[in-house]
Design an enzyme around this catalytic site. Structure first.
Site, PDB file in Angstrom:
ATOM      1  N   ASN A 172      -0.568   0.283   9.866  1.00  0.00           N
ATOM      2  CA  ASN A 172      -1.398   1.352   9.294  1.00  0.00           C
ATOM      3  C   ASN A 172      -2.063   0.795   8.038  1.00  0.00           C
ATOM      4  OD1 ASN A 172      -2.531   3.646   8.239  1.00  0.00           O
ATOM      5  ND2 ASN A 172      -0.588   4.601   7.628  1.00  0.00           N
ATOM      6  N   TRP A 173      -3.340   0.497   8.165  1.00  0.00           N
ATOM      7  CA  TRP A 173      -4.048  -0.129   7.030  1.00  0.00           C
ATOM      8  C   TRP A 173      -4.485   0.878   5.967  1.00  0.00           C
ATOM      9  CZ3 TRP A 173      -7.710  -4.726   8.671  1.00  0.00           C
ATOM     10  CH2 TRP A 173      -6.912  -5.761   9.181  1.00  0.00           C
ATOM     11  N   LYS A 174      -4.338   2.147   6.284  1.00  0.00           N
ATOM     12  CA  LYS A 174      -4.756   3.210   5.343  1.00  0.00           C
ATOM     13  C   LYS A 174      -6.205   2.959   4.911  1.00  0.00           C
ATOM     14  CE  LYS A 174       0.039   3.420   3.940  1.00  0.00           C
ATOM     15  NZ  LYS A 174       1.001   4.110   3.147  1.00  0.00           N
ATOM     16  N   HIS A 219       0.554  11.912   9.545  1.00  0.00           N
ATOM     17  CA  HIS A 219       1.046  11.028   8.475  1.00  0.00           C
ATOM     18  C   HIS A 219       1.259  11.860   7.203  1.00  0.00           C
ATOM     19  CE1 HIS A 219       1.366   7.840   5.552  1.00  0.00           C
ATOM     20  NE2 HIS A 219       1.602   7.014   6.553  1.00  0.00           N
ATOM     21  N   GLU A 242       0.758  11.299   4.196  1.00  0.00           N
ATOM     22  CA  GLU A 242      -0.338  11.301   3.206  1.00  0.00           C
ATOM     23  C   GLU A 242      -1.408  12.320   3.581  1.00  0.00           C
ATOM     24  OE1 GLU A 242      -1.054   7.073   3.253  1.00  0.00           O
ATOM     25  OE2 GLU A 242       0.840   6.748   2.203  1.00  0.00           O
ATOM     26  N   GLU A 250       9.239   8.611   9.361  1.00  0.00           N
ATOM     27  CA  GLU A 250       8.869   8.003   8.086  1.00  0.00           C
ATOM     28  C   GLU A 250       9.324   8.904   6.939  1.00  0.00           C
ATOM     29  OE1 GLU A 250       5.386   5.105   8.496  1.00  0.00           O
ATOM     30  OE2 GLU A 250       4.516   7.078   8.210  1.00  0.00           O
ATOM     31  N   GLY A 290       5.860   3.215   0.785  1.00  0.00           N
ATOM     32  CA  GLY A 290       5.247   2.495  -0.331  1.00  0.00           C
ATOM     33  C   GLY A 290       6.115   2.397  -1.573  1.00  0.00           C
ATOM     34  N   SER A 337       8.361   1.301   3.912  1.00  0.00           N
ATOM     35  CA  SER A 337       8.771   0.072   3.220  1.00  0.00           C
ATOM     36  C   SER A 337       9.398  -0.978   4.139  1.00  0.00           C
ATOM     37  CB  SER A 337       9.709   0.392   2.045  1.00  0.00           C
ATOM     38  OG  SER A 337       9.008   1.128   1.068  1.00  0.00           O
ATOM     39  N   GLY A 382       2.955  -0.116   6.710  1.00  0.00           N
ATOM     40  CA  GLY A 382       1.790   0.090   5.850  1.00  0.00           C
ATOM     41  C   GLY A 382       1.471  -1.176   5.091  1.00  0.00           C
ATOM     42  N   GLY A 383       1.902  -1.234   3.839  1.00  0.00           N
ATOM     43  CA  GLY A 383       1.563  -2.338   2.929  1.00  0.00           C
ATOM     44  C   GLY A 383       1.713  -3.730   3.531  1.00  0.00           C
TER      45      GLY A 383
HETATM   46  C1  PEP Z   1       2.967   4.118   6.141  1.00  0.00           C
HETATM   47  O1  PEP Z   1       2.084   4.437   5.367  1.00  0.00           O
HETATM   48  O2  PEP Z   1       2.977   4.578   7.286  1.00  0.00           O
HETATM   49  C2  PEP Z   1       3.986   3.177   5.675  1.00  0.00           C
HETATM   50  C3  PEP Z   1       5.057   3.033   6.388  1.00  0.00           C
HETATM   51  O3  PEP Z   1       3.734   2.523   4.507  1.00  0.00           O
HETATM   52  P1  PEP Z   1       4.626   1.360   3.822  1.00  0.00           P
HETATM   53  O4  PEP Z   1       5.047   0.417   4.917  1.00  0.00           O
HETATM   54  O5  PEP Z   1       3.706   0.715   2.839  1.00  0.00           O
HETATM   55  O6  PEP Z   1       5.791   2.034   3.204  1.00  0.00           O
END
Ligand code: PEP
Length: 245
Positions: A10-12, A95, A97, A162, A168, A208, A229-230
């Site tokens: 997930n590049w957001k 998601h 966010e 999640e 994050g 994470s 994500g990150g």
């Molecule tokens: C996400 O945004 O779906 C996610 C899992 O982010 P991160 O891996 O950065 O915690």
């Protein structure tokens, strides 16, 4: 029970046209290591989807959202029909966010899931509790599961657990907790759609995940992959993650 494994990026709101380099390096790595333990799905921003699909078709793509209607006067929105028309196969719905910053309600999410399925997109449906909800985690997760339609299958829905407090932040539940929570989610799904289908649904962990914790998390019997994500923005890290099954 053998379930399909997925590693999803997930590049957001990140990436540019040049980021196709990252995708190409994933594909090169996958080919070199004859990698096939999990399906890899990249979810870049809308602006990059069409270009990436054309430039590197040897990988699966997903969008990060879709509108619940197919077309109309909805400035700024993208429909599932439009995503389908460019060769996108998956869409993330729910998601945290978007639940938080776009105030998406469970009714909104139900409509989005219906729109995606009606247009033959597969849904990556995110659920998870906030930090202050840890004690009532299972009632929160059960409530979120209610947004799913009454009938669906492992062929069109993937669940991503999640915990909002893990996204994050560098924090994760303990390895034992992750497995137990996934098992309980499967039981909640079973009450909704029956044991046979719920046993086949892939439940991914997200929050994470990185190249240091991925082996421990991905070796759990109830974890069918990761939503990242990150760490999905750095090709070395992401390759290590999809290598750790
Ligand atoms: C996400 O945004 O779906 C996610 C899992 O982010 P991160 O891996 O950065 O915690």
């Amino acid at each position: 029970m053998k379930r399909t494994k997925y590693t999803i990026a997930n590049w957001k709101m990140n990436g540019s046209k040049k980021s196709v380099k990252i995708i190409k390096s994933f594909v090169k790595y996958m080919k070199k290591s004859n990698y096939s333990s999990s399906k890899i799905i990249i979810c870049p921003p809308f602006t990059l989807l069409s270009n990436f699909i054309k430039e590197e078709p040897n990988i699966l793509y997903g969008a990060q959202d879709c509108h619940h209607l197919d077309f109309g006067a909805y400035t700024g929105s993208i429909s599932a029909l439009m995503l389908k028309s460019i060769g996108c196969k998956y869409v993330i719905v729910g998601h945290s966010e978007r639940r938080e910053y776009q105030s998406e309600s469970s009714t909104d999410l139900s409509k989005k899931i219906d729109a995606a399925l009606r247009n033959n997109l597969k849904v990556i449906y995110c659920i998870g509790e906030k930090k202050e909800q840890i004690k009532k985690r299972y009632s929160v997760l059960n409530q979120q599961i209610k947004s799913l339609p009454s009938k669906f299958s492992h062929n069109n829905i993937i669940i991503a657990y999640e915990p909002v407090w893990a996204i994050g932040t560098g924090m994760t539940p303990s390895i034992l907790d992750i497995n137990e929570i996934h098992l309980k989610i499967r039981n909640l799904l079973s009450k909704k759609i029956g044991k046979e289908i719920s046993n086949k649904i892939s439940i991914l962990y997200g929050g994470s995940v990185n190249s240091s914790n991925s082996s421990d998390i991905l070796s759990l019997d109830q974890v069918d992959g990761a939503l990242v994500g990150g760490a999905s923005l750095k090709s070395k890290d992401f390759c290590k993650i999809f290598d750790s099954y």
